[in-house]
Motif scaffolding. Structure first.
Motif, PDB file in Angstrom:
ATOM      1  N   CYS A  42       0.795  -1.237   0.000  1.00  0.00           N
ATOM      2  CA  CYS A  42       0.000   0.000   0.000  1.00  0.00           C
ATOM      3  C   CYS A  42       0.824   1.282   0.000  1.00  0.00           C
ATOM      4  O   CYS A  42       0.382   2.304  -0.519  1.00  0.00           O
ATOM      5  N   ALA A  43       1.987   1.232   0.628  1.00  0.00           N
ATOM      6  CA  ALA A  43       2.762   2.454   0.852  1.00  0.00           C
ATOM      7  C   ALA A  43       3.202   3.130  -0.437  1.00  0.00           C
ATOM      8  O   ALA A  43       3.400   4.351  -0.447  1.00  0.00           O
ATOM      9  N   VAL A  44       3.334   2.395  -1.531  1.00  0.00           N
ATOM     10  CA  VAL A  44       3.776   3.023  -2.782  1.00  0.00           C
ATOM     11  C   VAL A  44       2.802   4.093  -3.252  1.00  0.00           C
ATOM     12  O   VAL A  44       3.199   5.063  -3.885  1.00  0.00           O
ATOM     13  N   CYS A  45       1.529   3.944  -2.953  1.00  0.00           N
ATOM     14  CA  CYS A  45       0.527   4.956  -3.318  1.00  0.00           C
ATOM     15  C   CYS A  45       0.116   5.797  -2.115  1.00  0.00           C
ATOM     16  O   CYS A  45       0.053   7.018  -2.195  1.00  0.00           O
ATOM     17  N   HIS A  46      -0.174   5.137  -0.993  1.00  0.00           N
ATOM     18  CA  HIS A  46      -0.727   5.827   0.176  1.00  0.00           C
ATOM     19  C   HIS A  46       0.347   6.412   1.095  1.00  0.00           C
ATOM     20  O   HIS A  46       0.009   7.119   2.037  1.00  0.00           O
ATOM     21  N   GLY A  47       1.600   6.120   0.851  1.00  0.00           N
ATOM     22  CA  GLY A  47       2.690   6.647   1.668  1.00  0.00           C
ATOM     23  C   GLY A  47       2.918   5.839   2.924  1.00  0.00           C
ATOM     24  O   GLY A  47       2.071   5.061   3.344  1.00  0.00           O
ATOM     25  N   LYS A  51      -1.154   8.763   5.012  1.00  0.00           N
ATOM     26  CA  LYS A  51      -1.828  10.044   4.795  1.00  0.00           C
ATOM     27  C   LYS A  51      -1.977  10.397   3.313  1.00  0.00           C
ATOM     28  O   LYS A  51      -2.601  11.393   2.980  1.00  0.00           O
ATOM     29  N   GLY A  52      -1.390   9.602   2.434  1.00  0.00           N
ATOM     30  CA  GLY A  52      -1.531   9.841   1.004  1.00  0.00           C
ATOM     31  C   GLY A  52      -0.682  10.971   0.478  1.00  0.00           C
ATOM     32  O   GLY A  52      -0.882  11.425  -0.641  1.00  0.00           O
ATOM     33  N   PRO A  64      -6.521  12.049  -6.534  1.00  0.00           N
ATOM     34  CA  PRO A  64      -5.840  12.231  -5.244  1.00  0.00           C
ATOM     35  C   PRO A  64      -5.852  10.930  -4.432  1.00  0.00           C
ATOM     36  O   PRO A  64      -6.811  10.168  -4.472  1.00  0.00           O
ATOM     37  N   VAL A  65      -4.779  10.716  -3.701  1.00  0.00           N
ATOM     38  CA  VAL A  65      -4.662   9.527  -2.850  1.00  0.00           C
ATOM     39  C   VAL A  65      -5.310   9.838  -1.510  1.00  0.00           C
ATOM     40  O   VAL A  65      -4.977  10.838  -0.878  1.00  0.00           O
ATOM     41  N   PRO A  66      -6.270   9.024  -1.064  1.00  0.00           N
ATOM     42  CA  PRO A  66      -6.960   9.332   0.200  1.00  0.00           C
ATOM     43  C   PRO A  66      -6.060   9.167   1.425  1.00  0.00           C
ATOM     44  O   PRO A  66      -5.138   8.363   1.429  1.00  0.00           O
ATOM     45  N   ASN A 101      -8.538   0.941 -10.384  1.00  0.00           N
ATOM     46  CA  ASN A 101      -7.132   1.338 -10.487  1.00  0.00           C
ATOM     47  C   ASN A 101      -6.300   0.776  -9.347  1.00  0.00           C
ATOM     48  O   ASN A 101      -5.131   0.495  -9.503  1.00  0.00           O
ATOM     49  N   MET A 102      -6.919   0.649  -8.171  1.00  0.00           N
ATOM     50  CA  MET A 102      -6.190   0.074  -7.045  1.00  0.00           C
ATOM     51  C   MET A 102      -6.138  -1.432  -7.260  1.00  0.00           C
ATOM     52  O   MET A 102      -7.138  -2.043  -7.619  1.00  0.00           O
ATOM     53  N   PRO A 103      -4.997  -2.043  -7.027  1.00  0.00           N
ATOM     54  CA  PRO A 103      -4.940  -3.501  -7.185  1.00  0.00           C
ATOM     55  C   PRO A 103      -5.951  -4.192  -6.271  1.00  0.00           C
ATOM     56  O   PRO A 103      -6.188  -3.752  -5.158  1.00  0.00           O
ATOM     57  N   VAL A 104      -6.556  -5.228  -6.767  1.00  0.00           N
ATOM     58  CA  VAL A 104      -7.464  -6.036  -5.957  1.00  0.00           C
ATOM     59  C   VAL A 104      -6.577  -7.003  -5.178  1.00  0.00           C
ATOM     60  O   VAL A 104      -6.120  -8.003  -5.704  1.00  0.00           O
ATOM     61  N   TRP A 105      -6.320  -6.645  -3.920  1.00  0.00           N
ATOM     62  CA  TRP A 105      -5.344  -7.406  -3.143  1.00  0.00           C
ATOM     63  C   TRP A 105      -5.832  -8.798  -2.777  1.00  0.00           C
ATOM     64  O   TRP A 105      -5.028  -9.687  -2.540  1.00  0.00           O
ATOM     65  N   GLY A 106      -7.128  -9.015  -2.759  1.00  0.00           N
ATOM     66  CA  GLY A 106      -7.620 -10.366  -2.495  1.00  0.00           C
ATOM     67  C   GLY A 106      -7.095 -11.335  -3.544  1.00  0.00           C
ATOM     68  O   GLY A 106      -6.565 -12.401  -3.223  1.00  0.00           O
TER      69      GLY A 106
END
Length: 145
Positions: A42-47, A51-52, A64-66, A101-106
């Motif tokens: 997750c950190a590659v997009c959300h930091g 906090k995004g 924008p990244v939430p 756009n977000m990978p489906v992590w399941g």
């Protein structure tokens, strides 16, 4: 040789301090599966902070990244655990993500092994994926302001 009461008390106190130090050291080295899953997925997009604002891919995204640290605040103070779990595993779409756009992590977690769950008893891939998503969701819960 007889040990005085004072020496015995000092010895016991020193042993107690050493045990407390060992326990604190063991807690510091405790594996945080949710954080590790977050950092790797997750950190590659959300930091790193959720906090995004500092994900390395942020500049490449069209939306924008939430801020993931205010999920509870945005939900009347209650962390939406089930909703977050379903978003991560792909069962619930997020309008802001557009066409997934977000990978489906399941699916991703079903198709790959985790470095952190290798010593678990043999599990089917769906159970392993659920374990990883639960750890990740619980970590997001801990990030709430």
């Amino acid at each position: 040789m007889k040990i005085s009461t004072k020496c015995r008390a000092i010895s016991l106190a020193l042993i107690g301090v050493m045990l407390i130090g060992l326990c604190n050291h063991a807690q510091a080295d405790k594996l945080d599966l949710g954080k590790r899953e977050y950092d790797s997925a997750c950190a590659v997009c959300h930091g790193l902070t959720g906090k995004g604002d500092d994900g390395p891919l942020k500049s490449l995204l069209t939306r924008p990244v939430p801020n993931l640290t205010v999920l509870a605040k945005s939900n009347k103070g209650v962390f939406p655990f089930d909703k977050v779990f379903q978003i991560i595993d792909g069962r619930q779409e997020v309008a802001a993500h557009g066409p997934r756009n977000m990978p489906v992590w399941g699916n991703a977690f079903n198709n790959q092994t985790s470095l952190y769950f290798d010593n678990y008893p043999q599990q089917d891939s769906e159970s392993a994926a659920r374990s990883r998503i639960l750890a990740l969701t619980e970590y997001l819960y801990r990030l709430q302001n």
